[in-house]
Design a protein around this motif. Structure first.
Motif, mmCIF file in Angstrom:
data_model
loop_
_atom_site.group_PDB
_atom_site.id
_atom_site.type_symbol
_atom_site.label_atom_id
_atom_site.label_comp_id
_atom_site.label_asym_id
_atom_site.label_seq_id
_atom_site.Cartn_x
_atom_site.Cartn_y
_atom_site.Cartn_z
ATOM 1 N N MET A 132 20.316 155.590 102.897
ATOM 2 C CA MET A 132 20.893 155.086 101.647
ATOM 3 C C MET A 132 21.858 153.936 101.884
ATOM 4 O O MET A 132 22.819 154.071 102.636
ATOM 5 C CB MET A 132 21.646 156.214 100.926
ATOM 6 N N PRO A 133 21.642 152.771 101.242
ATOM 7 C CA PRO A 133 22.653 151.704 101.299
ATOM 8 C C PRO A 133 23.923 152.172 100.582
ATOM 9 O O PRO A 133 23.845 152.844 99.547
ATOM 10 C CB PRO A 133 21.988 150.543 100.549
ATOM 11 N N LEU A 134 25.073 151.815 101.106
ATOM 12 C CA LEU A 134 26.310 152.382 100.593
ATOM 13 C C LEU A 134 26.613 151.950 99.162
ATOM 14 O O LEU A 134 26.828 152.787 98.278
ATOM 15 C CB LEU A 134 27.468 152.003 101.518
ATOM 16 N N VAL A 135 26.638 150.669 98.891
ATOM 17 C CA VAL A 135 27.081 150.185 97.580
ATOM 18 C C VAL A 135 26.031 150.430 96.510
ATOM 19 O O VAL A 135 26.299 151.027 95.466
ATOM 20 C CB VAL A 135 27.460 148.693 97.640
ATOM 21 N N THR A 136 24.802 149.975 96.756
ATOM 22 C CA THR A 136 23.750 150.173 95.765
ATOM 23 C C THR A 136 23.389 151.653 95.640
ATOM 24 O O THR A 136 23.012 152.112 94.554
ATOM 25 C CB THR A 136 22.506 149.359 96.129
ATOM 26 N N GLY A 137 23.501 152.397 96.732
ATOM 27 C CA GLY A 137 23.265 153.835 96.651
ATOM 28 C C GLY A 137 24.281 154.514 95.749
ATOM 29 O O GLY A 137 23.946 155.410 94.968
ATOM 30 N N THR A 138 25.535 154.089 95.841
ATOM 31 C CA THR A 138 26.572 154.625 94.962
ATOM 32 C C THR A 138 26.260 154.297 93.505
ATOM 33 O O THR A 138 26.445 155.137 92.611
ATOM 34 C CB THR A 138 27.942 154.047 95.350
ATOM 35 N N PHE A 139 25.756 153.084 93.255
ATOM 36 C CA PHE A 139 25.373 152.697 91.894
ATOM 37 C C PHE A 139 24.297 153.645 91.356
ATOM 38 O O PHE A 139 24.374 154.119 90.216
ATOM 39 C CB PHE A 139 24.864 151.257 91.887
ATOM 40 N N ILE A 140 23.284 153.923 92.157
ATOM 41 C CA ILE A 140 22.194 154.806 91.721
ATOM 42 C C ILE A 140 22.716 156.217 91.477
ATOM 43 O O ILE A 140 22.310 156.893 90.525
ATOM 44 C CB ILE A 140 21.065 154.805 92.773
ATOM 45 N N GLN A 141 23.629 156.681 92.337
ATOM 46 C CA GLN A 141 24.229 158.001 92.127
ATOM 47 C C GLN A 141 24.960 158.064 90.792
ATOM 48 O O GLN A 141 24.792 159.023 90.021
ATOM 49 C CB GLN A 141 25.194 158.324 93.263
ATOM 50 N N TYR A 142 25.780 157.071 90.524
ATOM 51 C CA TYR A 142 26.513 157.046 89.253
ATOM 52 C C TYR A 142 25.552 156.970 88.066
ATOM 53 O O TYR A 142 25.806 157.570 87.010
ATOM 54 C CB TYR A 142 27.459 155.845 89.224
ATOM 55 N N MET A 143 24.460 156.247 88.219
ATOM 56 C CA MET A 143 23.492 156.121 87.139
ATOM 57 C C MET A 143 22.846 157.477 86.832
ATOM 58 O O MET A 143 22.691 157.851 85.664
ATOM 59 C CB MET A 143 22.426 155.088 87.501
ATOM 60 N N GLY A 144 22.473 158.213 87.872
ATOM 61 C CA GLY A 144 21.909 159.542 87.663
ATOM 62 C C GLY A 144 22.887 160.476 86.983
ATOM 63 O O GLY A 144 22.529 161.225 86.062
ATOM 64 N N ALA A 145 24.155 160.428 87.422
ATOM 65 C CA ALA A 145 25.182 161.271 86.816
ATOM 66 C C ALA A 145 25.421 160.880 85.362
ATOM 67 O O ALA A 145 25.597 161.746 84.492
ATOM 68 C CB ALA A 145 26.476 161.162 87.615
ATOM 69 N N MET A 146 25.414 159.568 85.076
ATOM 70 C CA MET A 146 25.666 159.102 83.716
ATOM 71 C C MET A 146 24.608 159.629 82.747
ATOM 72 O O MET A 146 24.921 160.055 81.634
ATOM 73 C CB MET A 146 25.680 157.582 83.688
ATOM 74 N N VAL A 147 23.347 159.603 83.167
ATOM 75 C CA VAL A 147 22.261 160.067 82.296
ATOM 76 C C VAL A 147 22.440 161.545 81.970
ATOM 77 O O VAL A 147 22.360 161.966 80.801
ATOM 78 C CB VAL A 147 20.897 159.817 82.966
#
Length: 298
Positions: free
Chosen positions: A188-203
Protein backbone atom coordinates in the motif's frame (compact mmCIF):
# COMPACT_ATOMS: atom_id res chain seq x y z
CA UNK A 1 17.65 24.65 9.44
CA UNK A 2 20.67 24.16 11.70
CA UNK A 3 21.92 20.73 12.76
CA UNK A 4 20.77 21.42 16.33
CA UNK A 5 17.26 22.28 15.12
CA UNK A 6 17.14 19.18 12.93
CA UNK A 7 18.17 16.92 15.83
CA UNK A 8 15.56 18.53 18.07
CA UNK A 9 12.84 17.99 15.44
CA UNK A 10 13.85 14.34 14.97
CA UNK A 11 13.60 13.72 18.73
CA UNK A 12 10.34 15.65 19.12
CA UNK A 13 8.45 14.10 16.21
CA UNK A 14 7.40 10.81 17.93
CA UNK A 15 6.32 12.64 21.10
CA UNK A 16 4.38 15.21 19.07
CA UNK A 17 2.64 12.44 17.14
CA UNK A 18 1.46 10.66 20.28
CA UNK A 19 0.30 13.94 21.86
CA UNK A 20 -1.74 14.70 18.74
CA UNK A 21 -3.17 11.19 18.71
CA UNK A 22 -4.29 11.40 22.33
CA UNK A 23 -6.28 14.57 21.62
CA UNK A 24 -8.54 12.65 19.23
CA UNK A 25 -10.58 11.50 22.23
CA UNK A 26 -10.68 15.08 23.53
CA UNK A 27 -11.84 16.45 20.18
CA UNK A 28 -14.65 13.90 20.14
CA UNK A 29 -15.70 14.94 23.64
CA UNK A 30 -15.88 18.60 22.60
CA UNK A 31 -17.77 18.06 19.35
CA UNK A 32 -20.26 15.31 20.17
CA UNK A 33 -22.72 17.50 22.11
CA UNK A 34 -23.43 19.26 18.80
CA UNK A 35 -23.55 16.36 16.30
CA UNK A 36 -24.25 12.65 16.29
CA UNK A 37 -21.21 10.35 15.99
CA UNK A 38 -21.60 9.07 12.42
CA UNK A 39 -22.62 12.47 11.09
CA UNK A 40 -19.68 14.11 12.85
CA UNK A 41 -17.22 11.62 11.36
CA UNK A 42 -18.78 11.76 7.90
CA UNK A 43 -18.28 15.53 7.72
CA UNK A 44 -14.75 15.13 9.06
CA UNK A 45 -13.80 12.60 6.38
CA UNK A 46 -15.38 14.58 3.53
CA UNK A 47 -13.24 17.58 4.47
CA UNK A 48 -10.17 15.42 5.04
CA UNK A 49 -10.48 13.71 1.67
CA UNK A 50 -10.61 17.08 -0.10
CA UNK A 51 -7.45 18.28 1.63
CA UNK A 52 -5.67 14.96 1.21
CA UNK A 53 -6.44 14.93 -2.52
CA UNK A 54 -4.85 18.37 -2.88
CA UNK A 55 -1.81 17.06 -1.00
CA UNK A 56 -1.58 14.03 -3.30
CA UNK A 57 -1.64 16.27 -6.36
CA UNK A 58 0.98 18.53 -4.81
CA UNK A 59 3.34 15.68 -3.92
CA UNK A 60 2.69 13.73 -7.13
CA UNK A 61 2.01 10.53 -5.19
CA UNK A 62 1.19 7.38 -7.16
CA UNK A 63 -1.99 5.32 -6.82
CA UNK A 64 -2.25 1.54 -6.39
CA UNK A 65 -2.35 -0.19 -9.77
CA UNK A 66 -4.23 -3.38 -8.78
CA UNK A 67 -8.03 -3.22 -8.24
CA UNK A 68 -7.71 -5.97 -5.63
CA UNK A 69 -5.37 -3.79 -3.56
CA UNK A 70 -7.87 -0.91 -3.76
CA UNK A 71 -10.50 -3.25 -2.32
CA UNK A 72 -8.29 -4.49 0.50
CA UNK A 73 -7.22 -0.94 1.44
CA UNK A 74 -10.86 0.17 1.52
CA UNK A 75 -11.74 -2.75 3.81
CA UNK A 76 -8.97 -1.68 6.18
CA UNK A 77 -10.41 1.84 6.12
CA UNK A 78 -13.84 0.57 7.06
CA UNK A 79 -12.39 -1.39 9.99
CA UNK A 80 -9.71 1.01 11.26
CA UNK A 81 -11.43 4.34 10.62
CA UNK A 82 -15.12 3.52 10.16
CA UNK A 83 -15.86 0.92 12.83
CA UNK A 84 -13.08 1.98 15.21
CA UNK A 85 -13.77 5.72 15.20
CA UNK A 86 -17.52 5.28 14.89
CA UNK A 87 -17.59 3.05 17.96
CA UNK A 88 -15.18 5.29 19.92
CA UNK A 89 -17.33 8.36 19.23
CA UNK A 90 -20.47 6.41 20.15
CA UNK A 91 -18.97 5.26 23.47
CA UNK A 92 -18.00 8.83 24.38
CA UNK A 93 -21.42 10.11 23.25
CA UNK A 94 -23.02 7.55 25.59
CA UNK A 95 -21.10 8.93 28.56
CA UNK A 96 -17.96 6.81 28.83
CA UNK A 97 -15.03 8.96 30.06
CA UNK A 98 -12.46 9.72 27.39
CA UNK A 99 -9.66 8.24 29.52
CA UNK A 100 -11.49 4.94 30.00
CA UNK A 101 -12.30 4.75 26.28
CA UNK A 102 -8.66 5.38 25.41
CA UNK A 103 -7.56 2.64 27.79
CA UNK A 104 -9.93 0.04 26.32
CA UNK A 105 -8.94 0.67 22.71
CA UNK A 106 -5.32 0.96 23.86
CA UNK A 107 -5.39 -2.81 24.44
CA UNK A 108 -5.31 -3.25 20.66
CA UNK A 109 -1.76 -4.73 20.59
CA UNK A 110 -2.86 -7.43 23.05
CA UNK A 111 -5.97 -8.36 21.08
CA UNK A 112 -3.98 -8.29 17.84
CA UNK A 113 -1.42 -10.66 19.33
CA UNK A 114 -4.20 -13.05 20.36
CA UNK A 115 -5.92 -12.96 16.97
CA UNK A 116 -2.61 -13.33 15.11
CA UNK A 117 -2.17 -16.76 16.65
CA UNK A 118 -5.20 -18.19 14.85
CA UNK A 119 -5.20 -15.95 11.75
CA UNK A 120 -1.52 -15.61 10.88
CA UNK A 121 -0.17 -18.62 12.76
CA UNK A 122 2.03 -16.48 14.99
CA UNK A 123 3.07 -17.96 18.33
CA UNK A 124 2.25 -16.10 21.55
CA UNK A 125 5.25 -16.07 23.86
CA UNK A 126 5.11 -16.42 27.62
CA UNK A 127 5.90 -12.74 28.01
CA UNK A 128 2.99 -11.83 25.73
CA UNK A 129 0.62 -14.01 27.77
CA UNK A 130 1.71 -12.20 30.92
CA UNK A 131 1.09 -8.89 29.15
CA UNK A 132 -2.39 -9.98 28.07
CA UNK A 133 -3.26 -11.01 31.64
CA UNK A 134 -1.97 -7.69 33.02
CA UNK A 135 -4.00 -5.79 30.42
CA UNK A 136 -7.17 -7.61 31.42
CA UNK A 137 -6.47 -7.07 35.13
CA UNK A 138 -5.96 -3.35 34.49
CA UNK A 139 -9.28 -3.08 32.63
CA UNK A 140 -11.10 -4.93 35.43
CA UNK A 141 -9.61 -2.53 37.99
CA UNK A 142 -10.64 0.56 36.02
CA UNK A 143 -14.14 -0.72 35.23
CA UNK A 144 -14.56 -2.04 38.77
CA UNK A 145 -14.07 1.43 40.20
CA UNK A 146 -16.78 2.71 37.86
CA UNK A 147 -19.37 0.18 39.06
CA UNK A 148 -22.62 1.67 40.33
CA UNK A 149 -24.32 -1.23 42.09
CA UNK A 150 -27.07 1.08 43.36
CA UNK A 151 -28.20 1.57 39.76
CA UNK A 152 -28.32 -1.88 38.13
CA UNK A 153 -29.83 -0.51 34.92
CA UNK A 154 -26.73 1.59 34.18
CA UNK A 155 -24.27 -0.53 36.22
CA UNK A 156 -21.46 2.00 35.68
CA UNK A 157 -21.21 5.60 36.87
CA UNK A 158 -22.19 7.87 33.97
CA UNK A 159 -22.60 5.19 31.30
CA UNK A 160 -24.19 1.82 30.65
CA UNK A 161 -23.50 -1.41 28.84
CA UNK A 162 -24.11 0.16 25.42
CA UNK A 163 -21.04 2.36 25.87
CA UNK A 164 -18.97 -0.63 27.00
CA UNK A 165 -20.05 -2.67 23.96
CA UNK A 166 -19.21 0.28 21.68
CA UNK A 167 -15.72 0.68 23.16
CA UNK A 168 -14.93 -3.02 22.80
CA UNK A 169 -16.35 -2.98 19.25
CA UNK A 170 -13.84 -0.22 18.48
CA UNK A 171 -11.08 -2.37 19.98
CA UNK A 172 -12.09 -5.34 17.83
CA UNK A 173 -12.40 -3.18 14.70
CA UNK A 174 -8.90 -1.72 14.90
CA UNK A 175 -7.38 -5.08 15.91
CA UNK A 176 -8.92 -6.97 12.98
CA UNK A 177 -8.12 -4.06 10.67
CA UNK A 178 -4.47 -4.13 11.72
CA UNK A 179 -4.17 -7.83 10.95
CA UNK A 180 -6.07 -7.48 7.67
CA UNK A 181 -3.71 -4.73 6.56
CA UNK A 182 -0.70 -6.81 7.54
CA UNK A 183 -1.98 -9.73 5.49
CA UNK A 184 -3.39 -8.02 2.39
CA UNK A 185 -1.95 -4.49 2.09
CA UNK A 186 1.81 -4.84 2.27
CA UNK A 187 2.20 -2.93 -1.03
CA UNK A 188 0.00 0.00 0.00
CA UNK A 189 1.32 3.48 -0.90
CA UNK A 190 1.22 5.59 2.24
CA UNK A 191 -0.52 8.79 1.13
CA UNK A 192 -2.88 7.50 -1.54
CA UNK A 193 -3.54 4.40 0.55
CA UNK A 194 -4.64 6.63 3.41
CA UNK A 195 -6.96 8.46 0.99
CA UNK A 196 -8.58 5.16 -0.05
CA UNK A 197 -8.96 4.13 3.60
CA UNK A 198 -10.70 7.39 4.46
CA UNK A 199 -12.93 7.02 1.39
CA UNK A 200 -14.06 3.55 2.47
CA UNK A 201 -14.76 4.79 5.99
CA UNK A 202 -16.65 7.83 4.68
CA UNK A 203 -19.03 5.67 2.62
CA UNK A 204 -19.86 3.36 5.54
CA UNK A 205 -20.29 6.23 8.00
CA UNK A 206 -22.48 8.11 5.53
CA UNK A 207 -24.78 5.11 5.16
CA UNK A 208 -24.87 4.65 8.95
CA UNK A 209 -25.76 8.34 9.42
CA UNK A 210 -28.57 8.02 6.87
CA UNK A 211 -30.00 4.94 8.55
CA UNK A 212 -29.58 5.66 12.26
CA UNK A 213 -29.20 9.43 12.81
CA UNK A 214 -31.05 12.66 12.20
CA UNK A 215 -27.92 14.21 10.60
CA UNK A 216 -28.55 17.50 12.39
CA UNK A 217 -25.52 19.61 13.34
CA UNK A 218 -25.41 22.59 15.65
CA UNK A 219 -22.62 24.64 14.05
CA UNK A 220 -21.40 26.30 17.25
CA UNK A 221 -17.87 27.75 17.51
CA UNK A 222 -16.96 24.84 19.80
CA UNK A 223 -18.09 22.26 17.25
CA UNK A 224 -16.30 24.00 14.38
CA UNK A 225 -13.10 24.24 16.45
CA UNK A 226 -13.31 20.53 17.36
CA UNK A 227 -13.97 19.58 13.73
CA UNK A 228 -11.05 21.65 12.43
CA UNK A 229 -8.74 20.19 15.06
CA UNK A 230 -9.69 16.62 14.18
CA UNK A 231 -9.22 17.34 10.47
CA UNK A 232 -5.92 19.22 10.59
CA UNK A 233 -4.46 17.95 13.87
CA UNK A 234 -5.41 14.28 13.56
CA UNK A 235 -6.36 13.27 10.02
CA UNK A 236 -3.67 15.39 8.32
CA UNK A 237 -0.86 16.37 10.72
CA UNK A 238 -0.73 13.14 12.74
CA UNK A 239 -0.82 11.00 9.60
CA UNK A 240 1.95 13.04 7.97
CA UNK A 241 4.06 12.73 11.12
CA UNK A 242 3.49 8.99 11.13
CA UNK A 243 4.55 8.73 7.48
CA UNK A 244 7.65 10.77 8.29
CA UNK A 245 8.56 8.39 11.09
CA UNK A 246 7.95 5.33 8.93
CA UNK A 247 10.17 6.71 6.19
CA UNK A 248 12.89 7.32 8.78
CA UNK A 249 12.51 3.76 9.99
CA UNK A 250 11.40 4.93 13.45
CA UNK A 251 7.92 3.41 13.63
CA UNK A 252 9.06 1.32 16.61
CA UNK A 253 9.58 4.52 18.62
CA UNK A 254 5.96 5.46 17.97
CA UNK A 255 4.81 1.99 19.00
CA UNK A 256 6.59 2.32 22.33
CA UNK A 257 5.19 5.80 22.97
CA UNK A 258 1.66 4.62 22.18
CA UNK A 259 1.60 3.11 25.64
CA UNK A 260 1.43 6.66 26.97
CA UNK A 261 -1.80 7.51 25.09
CA UNK A 262 -4.29 6.26 27.76
CA UNK A 263 -2.66 8.06 30.73
CA UNK A 264 -2.08 11.22 28.66
CA UNK A 265 -5.72 11.19 27.53
CA UNK A 266 -6.87 10.65 31.13
CA UNK A 267 -4.75 13.63 32.24
CA UNK A 268 -6.13 15.83 29.44
CA UNK A 269 -9.71 14.80 30.23
CA UNK A 270 -9.17 15.57 33.91
CA UNK A 271 -7.80 19.04 33.14
CA UNK A 272 -10.37 19.95 30.48
CA UNK A 273 -13.53 18.14 31.62
CA UNK A 274 -12.96 17.29 35.25
CA UNK A 275 -13.10 13.55 34.54
CA UNK A 276 -11.70 12.09 37.73
CA UNK A 277 -10.27 8.61 38.13
CA UNK A 278 -9.81 7.25 41.62
CA UNK A 279 -6.72 5.48 43.00
CA UNK A 280 -7.77 2.01 41.85
CA UNK A 281 -8.48 3.24 38.31
CA UNK A 282 -5.12 5.01 38.11
CA UNK A 283 -3.34 1.86 39.27
CA UNK A 284 -5.41 -0.09 36.72
CA UNK A 285 -4.24 2.19 33.91
CA UNK A 286 -0.63 1.67 35.01
CA UNK A 287 -1.11 -2.12 35.11
CA UNK A 288 -2.79 -2.21 31.68
CA UNK A 289 -0.16 0.03 30.07
CA UNK A 290 2.59 -2.14 31.57
CA UNK A 291 0.91 -5.21 30.13
CA UNK A 292 0.75 -3.72 26.64
CA UNK A 293 4.38 -2.58 26.87
CA UNK A 294 5.51 -6.02 28.10
CA UNK A 295 3.64 -7.86 25.36
CA UNK A 296 5.22 -5.71 22.64
CA UNK A 297 8.75 -5.39 23.97
CA UNK A 298 11.24 -6.80 21.49
Amino acid sequence: MSTWSQNLWVKATPVLFVLLWSTGFIGAKYGLPYAEPYTFLFVRFVCTLFLLYLLIRLLGEHWPTEPRLWFHIAVVGVLVHGIYLGAVFTAIKLGMPAGVTALIVGLQPLVTAGLARSWLGERISGRQWIGIVLGLVGIVMVMGEKLDLANPEALFVGFGWAAVVSAFSALLGISVGTLYQKRHCTGMPLVTGTFIQYMGAMVVLGVAAMLFETREIDWTPTFVAALLWLIFGLSIAAILLLMTLIRRGEASRVASLFYLVPPVTALEAWILFGERLGPMALVGIAVAVSGVALANRR
